[in-house]
Design an enzyme around this catalytic site. Structure first.
Site, short mmCIF file in Angstrom:
data_model
loop_
_atom_site.label_atom_id
_atom_site.label_comp_id
_atom_site.label_asym_id
_atom_site.label_seq_id
_atom_site.Cartn_x
_atom_site.Cartn_y
_atom_site.Cartn_z
N ARG A 98 21.64 36.28 42.01
CA ARG A 98 21.45 35.99 40.59
C ARG A 98 20.60 34.73 40.39
O ARG A 98 19.68 34.71 39.58
CB ARG A 98 22.81 35.80 39.91
CG ARG A 98 22.71 35.73 38.40
CD ARG A 98 24.06 35.50 37.77
NE ARG A 98 24.68 34.31 38.35
CZ ARG A 98 25.96 33.98 38.24
NH1 ARG A 98 26.77 34.77 37.58
NH2 ARG A 98 26.44 32.90 38.79
N PHE A 151 27.76 39.05 36.59
CA PHE A 151 28.69 38.18 37.32
C PHE A 151 29.34 38.93 38.47
O PHE A 151 29.20 40.14 38.61
CB PHE A 151 29.70 37.46 36.43
CG PHE A 151 30.68 38.33 35.71
CD1 PHE A 151 31.97 38.53 36.22
CD2 PHE A 151 30.35 38.92 34.50
CE1 PHE A 151 32.88 39.30 35.54
CE2 PHE A 151 31.26 39.71 33.81
CZ PHE A 151 32.54 39.91 34.33
N VAL A 169 41.27 39.70 47.60
CA VAL A 169 41.94 40.37 48.71
C VAL A 169 43.05 41.20 48.07
O VAL A 169 43.71 40.73 47.14
CB VAL A 169 42.50 39.34 49.71
CG1 VAL A 169 43.34 40.02 50.77
CG2 VAL A 169 41.35 38.58 50.34
N LYS A 170 43.24 42.42 48.52
CA LYS A 170 44.25 43.31 47.94
C LYS A 170 45.63 42.67 48.06
O LYS A 170 46.02 42.25 49.16
CB LYS A 170 44.23 44.63 48.70
CG LYS A 170 44.81 45.83 47.95
CD LYS A 170 44.61 47.12 48.77
CE LYS A 170 45.04 48.35 47.98
NZ LYS A 170 44.11 48.63 46.85
N ARG A 186 29.05 55.72 48.00
CA ARG A 186 29.53 56.78 47.10
C ARG A 186 29.03 56.50 45.69
O ARG A 186 29.27 55.44 45.14
CB ARG A 186 31.06 56.83 47.12
CG ARG A 186 31.59 57.55 48.36
CD ARG A 186 33.10 57.68 48.32
NE ARG A 186 33.65 57.07 49.53
CZ ARG A 186 34.56 56.13 49.57
NH1 ARG A 186 35.09 55.67 48.46
NH2 ARG A 186 34.97 55.64 50.72
N GLU A 193 34.85 46.52 50.72
CA GLU A 193 34.36 47.45 49.70
C GLU A 193 33.61 46.69 48.63
O GLU A 193 34.09 45.69 48.11
CB GLU A 193 35.53 48.22 49.06
CG GLU A 193 35.03 49.33 48.13
CD GLU A 193 36.16 50.10 47.46
OE1 GLU A 193 36.52 51.17 47.97
OE2 GLU A 193 36.68 49.61 46.44
#
Lengths: 209, 209, 209, 209
Positions: free
Chosen positions: C26, C40, C45-46, C104, C139
């Site tokens: 950016r 933005f 973290v999960k 995907r 991801e």
């Protein structure tokens, strides 16, 4: 059971606000090309484990923490020179956004351990989403980098030996305290020279940008 | 005319990435309850005014800055103990995300001025929106808090006196360097004690949270 | 027992590094006075609770999390316009600091629920203090503000109804998805106008500073 | 000549403090597992170029900027739902750390252009290193994400066409405003569902951590 998150939320907020305010002082000095008395600022909310230990050691009931434990919120200002501490103390006294409850000068009157630092206890207003303004205690410590360096070490050792540091370690700690004190002394001697130099440096930069 | 913003953009990016990476090391140590060899990390892109002065002083043409001025991007790691510096040096050598171009050990071989620090010059890959990967030079300095304190002061004075510090100021600076060295020595003596203490402290905290 | 802190440490590091890198894109655009395709960037973290639920739902044994749960580390890029998503996709493909494992396109092929977004699964190298380089899955999601807005809402409702949203709520959600889609469409119409305007605006600022 | 850095320093400080304070509100809600009415907070000091343009357009002499230009310091709160705006307005009115000078409700009374937002003008006290407390004007805007999205676009176009947007572009802008409004409407319909869902989600997380 005590809900620590809820209890400590206003203290976290106060620490965050105080840090922004004290860093703002540094920026004002930098902007005016003056030597800044504030090198950096840190802050923390006391960890729950430390609160529990201290409350036991000092016999403070958990429902009286907010009135009797003055360092649940702690903010620390580090200075380059001993002389800078006085400047910061004056700035703190001049502010209107909190009230000063107490002052302790452990620099003129250093502790037996060798500890040196200037302490304020403040009453700081925080705005809550329920109940409006709440005034809480905040401890503000002001010290040089060398004082801070030594204090960090001593704090670790107090924990390790649960307050009973062996004579031999105690002596090493004393020698380190003297070395830190000596460094502060030498730096103070050189202070005038450096401040002038920093202003020249800062103006040179401006003129090119 | 040189477009400084464009020239320096990849250096700014490299500084930002390196800071995140080095702070990540500290967090990994804290997580494993080991003494962390990294106290804090700073970084900066060299101000344009300083680039211009240095290019004149060292006779570096402006179109050769990127190959010949190794500290356009500078990152600095501060350690609590002299011994921590070796640990950080080993961690830097083990990484695969940049290439080491040069190492200089100003701790074993301190400069005449009294300057002590460990330097790396790195070739660091940055991804550009045009032209893909670009490998740029980054200087990484590793030093103790006391070394850093002294170096900051000396840097200011070099500027003030344009490299010609008067004998009297020079002597004061030497005494301060000795005081800083002395503090590092005393701290090293006490190091083993402190590291053990910090681990105990860190585990105590975990067990309560 | 699984030590979550240790397991998740490299994922936290990867998220922090990816955020700095994407924000850097950016800044490069802003510097060159071009419309920036990145509005933005967020990352997380999960949470452990979500990991446990998902591992149960998808039958992933806890000792295979690192290979089979692709979103332990998640980074998200928000764009102003649908067209910006393509630009970001190209930039991601051109990078050399990670490997692309999977792509995907839920924008060309939106999910039945109404979900739209572009997904990458990356293999990202992190440097560990023990064991050197470790390559982990990350991801990366790319979407417009309107897509994100809707997705956040849908995510909350999926949780509430444990995946079985009542027909009535489902219909409302569909209408909101259409309103979000419509907003994206209208914005795309106006895109050319706005991009030109932003460049003028950005140059005006430069000329005064 | 006007020293912009010095003039704008207290405005920068006010923006920094207000941001910390408003983000603190969000944290208090998250802590109590309630839906937070604040999605995110931004702030800026008006760029000098914009100040100069506005002072010319509105005939404000430069020595009267501080009294007459109310948005030198601007802070913006983004909400998920239109209904959240009322909650934030009540929280602002209840605070004791600044004074409200003016309120303008461009949501009940939207501008002809399609602009919707809730505005406060505040008198905010800042502590200066010279001269003590200084009370300055700060503009606080409260809006939904969709309102903000549209307003950003419209702002760019106003600049491009210097306030004279062609009829065709104007029409597109109107259609986008309607799409944004429509999205807000659909989201409001779904609001009750979502808030309940977010609380469930937030409690689930707590119970596992």
């Amino acid at each position: 059971m005590l809900d620590w998150n809820t209890l400590l939320a206003p203290y976290k907020q106060a620490v965050d606000e105080m840090k922004i305010k004290l860093k703002g002082i540094r920026e004002q000095y930098q902007l005016s090309s003056q030597h800044t008395p504030i090198e950096f600022v840190t802050g923390r909310v006391k960890p729950v484990s430390s609160i529990l230990q201290k409350s036991k050691r000092k016999n403070i009931p958990l429902n009286e923490l907010e009135e009797k434990m003055q360092d649940l919120a702690g903010v620390r200002v580090m200075c380059q020179f001993v002389g800078d501490i006085d400047t910061v103390v004056e700035l703190v006294r001049a502010r209107t956004d909190f009230e000063i409850v107490e002052e302790r000068d452990y620099i003129k009157h250093k502790k037996n351990s060798g500890y040196r630092s200037y302490h304020f206890v403040l009453k700081y207003p925080v705005q809550m989403i329920e109940g409006g303004e709440k005034r809480i205690l905040v401890e503000l410590q002001i010290r040089t980098l060398a004082m801070n360096f030594w204090a960090t070490i001593e704090h670790s050792l107090q924990y390790k030996y649960a307050g009973k540091i062996p004579a031999e370690v105690e002596q090493r700690l004393q020698r380190a305290a003297e070395a830190a004190f000596r460094l502060d002394e030498e730096m103070s001697q050189i202070r005038g020279e450096v401040q002038e130099a920093q202003q020249i440096l800062s103006k040179k930069r401006d003129s090119v940008r």
